[in-house]
Scaffold this motif. Sequence first.
Motif, PDB file in Angstrom:
ATOM      1  N   THR A  83      29.188 -86.991  11.305  1.00 14.95           N
ATOM      2  CA  THR A  83      29.214 -87.410  12.711  1.00 14.95           C
ATOM      3  C   THR A  83      30.633 -87.276  13.239  1.00 14.95           C
ATOM      4  O   THR A  83      31.587 -87.109  12.477  1.00 14.95           O
ATOM      5  CB  THR A  83      28.714 -88.859  12.868  1.00 14.95           C
ATOM      6  N   THR A  84      30.761 -87.354  14.530  1.00 13.45           N
ATOM      7  CA  THR A  84      32.067 -87.277  15.174  1.00 13.45           C
ATOM      8  C   THR A  84      32.079 -88.117  16.437  1.00 13.45           C
ATOM      9  O   THR A  84      31.019 -88.366  17.030  1.00 13.45           O
ATOM     10  CB  THR A  84      32.423 -85.805  15.514  1.00 13.45           C
ATOM     11  N   THR A  85      33.273 -88.573  16.835  1.00 13.73           N
ATOM     12  CA  THR A  85      33.423 -89.362  18.062  1.00 13.73           C
ATOM     13  C   THR A  85      34.846 -89.190  18.566  1.00 13.73           C
ATOM     14  O   THR A  85      35.659 -88.463  17.964  1.00 13.73           O
ATOM     15  CB  THR A  85      33.106 -90.853  17.805  1.00 13.73           C
TER      16      THR A  85
END
Length: 633
Positions: A83-85
Motif C-alpha cells: 500500500t501507499t499513502t
Amino acid sequence: MKKILILLGVGALMNTSIHAQTTDSTKSKTQTTFQKREDPKNGHLSGKIVDNATKASIGAASIQVFTVTKDSATGGSKEILFTTTSSAGNGDFEITDLPVYQRLKVVVNAINYGTSEQNVSFFQKTQTTGTKPQAGGQAGGWGNGGMRGTINADKDLGTIALVPAASDLGNVTVTSTGKQLFQMGVDRKIFNVEKDISSTGQSAQEVLAHIPTINVDIDGNVTMRNASPQIYVDGLPTTLTLEQIPSDLIDKVELITNPSAKFDASGGGGGIINIVLKKNKKTGYNGGIRAGVDTRGGTNAGGDFSYRQGKFNFSANAGYNERKNKSDIEMNRYNKSNNTTLTQNGDDQKRNFRMLMGNLSLDYLMDNKNTFTIGGGVFDGRMNNNQPMAIDSIVGQLGQNAPFSYGNLTSLSKMHFTNYNGKFGYKHLFGEKENHDVTANFQYNSANNNGNTSTNTGFFNDAAFADPRNPSILSNTNMDGYRRQWIAQADYENPITENSKLEAGIRAEHTDFYSDSRIFTDSTGVGASALAFRNRYSSKYNYQEHIYAAYATFTSKIGPDLTYQVGARIESSKYDGTNMLMNTNQVDSITTPFSNKFPLNLFPSLFVTYNLPNQQDLQFNYTRKINRPNFFQ
C-alpha cells in the motif's frame, strides 16, 4: 453400601461429563489457534515527516509499505508493494489494515529530498514451541512454525527526518531524445512535421509552405531550387497531389535536392520531396478524431483507427478537407509600339476545393524476421473556380487618356479527380545485425480526371457593359483523361560496420497516360446553342512509359567528421505513344505514332558531408541526370 455405589456412579457420570466438556473445549481452542495463523490485517502505523536540517514538516511526502517474503525461485527475499499513502500538510501520516505476522519495509521520500527506509514488524517472537500450537493471551499470537510471541498491532514510527537532496546542477548534462525540427542526412534534409504545431489540420501543400528552400505560390505550385520537384510518398512516386495528403498523416518531409543513384535518373533540377507517412506501432486499440475550420469557412475533419495485436497490425484513416480561397488580381501592360495600355482587374475571384480520402493497411508479422503488408486507398476531389476579370484598353499610358474599350471576362471551371491505389510489400530481416534487411514492394495507381471550363469575353463602349462593341466570344473546354501506373521495386540494405552501409536494388515502372481535351467556341454572340467544335485547338493522345533500373550505393565515414556516399545507377527507358487528330465531327481522322528510346546508361553520384564546429555542416554532391520528355513534349 447402596449409598456408596450410588455416589460412585454419579461421580463417574460427572467425571465423564467433565472430561467430555474438557475435550470439546480443547478441540474448540485448537481450531481457533489455527485460524489466527491466517495473518489478520489489523496493524496500524503512524509517524511524522520532517526536514532533517530545519525540522520543518514535509507535506505530500510519499510513504510506501512493502511486504518482505521469500522468493521460491532464488531462495532470497523479495519485496512486494502492499500500500501507499502521502503525508498531510503538517507531516503526519497513518496507515491501517496492515498484516501483523509479515515482515514489512517502509520507504519514505519527497521531492528535493533523499529516501528513508526502515524494516517494521508487529510480531515479536519469544520462544519456539515446535509444530504443535499452544495457547497464549496477548502472548497467544502465533507465527509460522509454531513460534510463540507477542503482537503490538499499533506502532508509532516517530519522527522521520529526510535529508535535502543536492541542488548543485553545475555539472548536469541535459540530453533531449526528441527529434529536431530539422535534421541533416548525408543526401537529404529532413523536416519533422510533428514539431511544427502550425501544420495541424492542413494539407501537405501548407506544410511545404512552412519549409525553407521550398516556394509555394498562391495557386499551390511548388518549386524547389526554382524548378518543379517530384513528389514521393514513402519512397515511391505517387499520383496524388499535395492537396490530397492531409498534414495529420505526415510524419516527416525529406528534401532531396540532388537525388542519388538510388532514385530515378530523371529527377531533374527540382529534386525530390519525399513525404513519409506515420506508422502506428502501439499495441492494442488506438484511434483519434480531428476537426477544424479556417477564417473563410473551409472545414476539415478526419479520424484514424489502428489495432495491433499478436501477428496483425491493422490501420485505417479517413478525412475530409475543404478550402475556400478568395483573391484579387491587378495587372497593367503598356505597349510602346501603338501607345496603348491594357489593364486587367479581377475582384472577388473564388477557388473552392473539397476532397474525401480513405486508406486501409494490414501488416502480417509472420515471425520476427518476415512481415507482409497489403493496403489501398481512395481519393475523390472536386474543384470549382469563379474568376471574373475586367479588361480595359486605354489609348496612351495609364492615367493619361480615357479607356478605348471596356472588357468583361467571366470564367467558370469545374474539375473532378478520383484516385485508387493499392500496394503489397514484403520485408525480411536477416537478424544478425540491425537494419540488415531486404524489402520488395509493388504499387498500383489509377487516376481519373474530367472537367469543364467555360469563358465568356465581351467588349463594350461603356463601363456599364450596355453597349457592346463586338459580339461576345464564348469558349467551352471539356477535358477527360486517366493515368495508370504500376511500380515494382526490391531493395537490399546491409550495415557492414558501425560506420558503413551498402544499399542495392532493382526497379521496374510502367505508366499508361491518356488525355482528351476538346474546345468549342462561338463568336457570333448567339451563345451556347451555336458552339462549334474546333478540331485544330483540341488534342487527343496517349502514351506508355517503360523504365527499368538497378543501383548500388556505399556510405561510410572517414574519421569523426567526414561522411561520404558513392553510388551508380544503370537505367533504360522507352516511350510509345499515339497522337490523334479529330475532324470537325469529333472523329479520329489522322493518327500519328511516336516513340523515344533511351538505351542503357550509367548515372554516378557522389555525396560528401563535413561536420564543422557549432553544429554546422558543409556538403558537396554530384549526380548525373537525364531530362525525359515531359507532359507537353
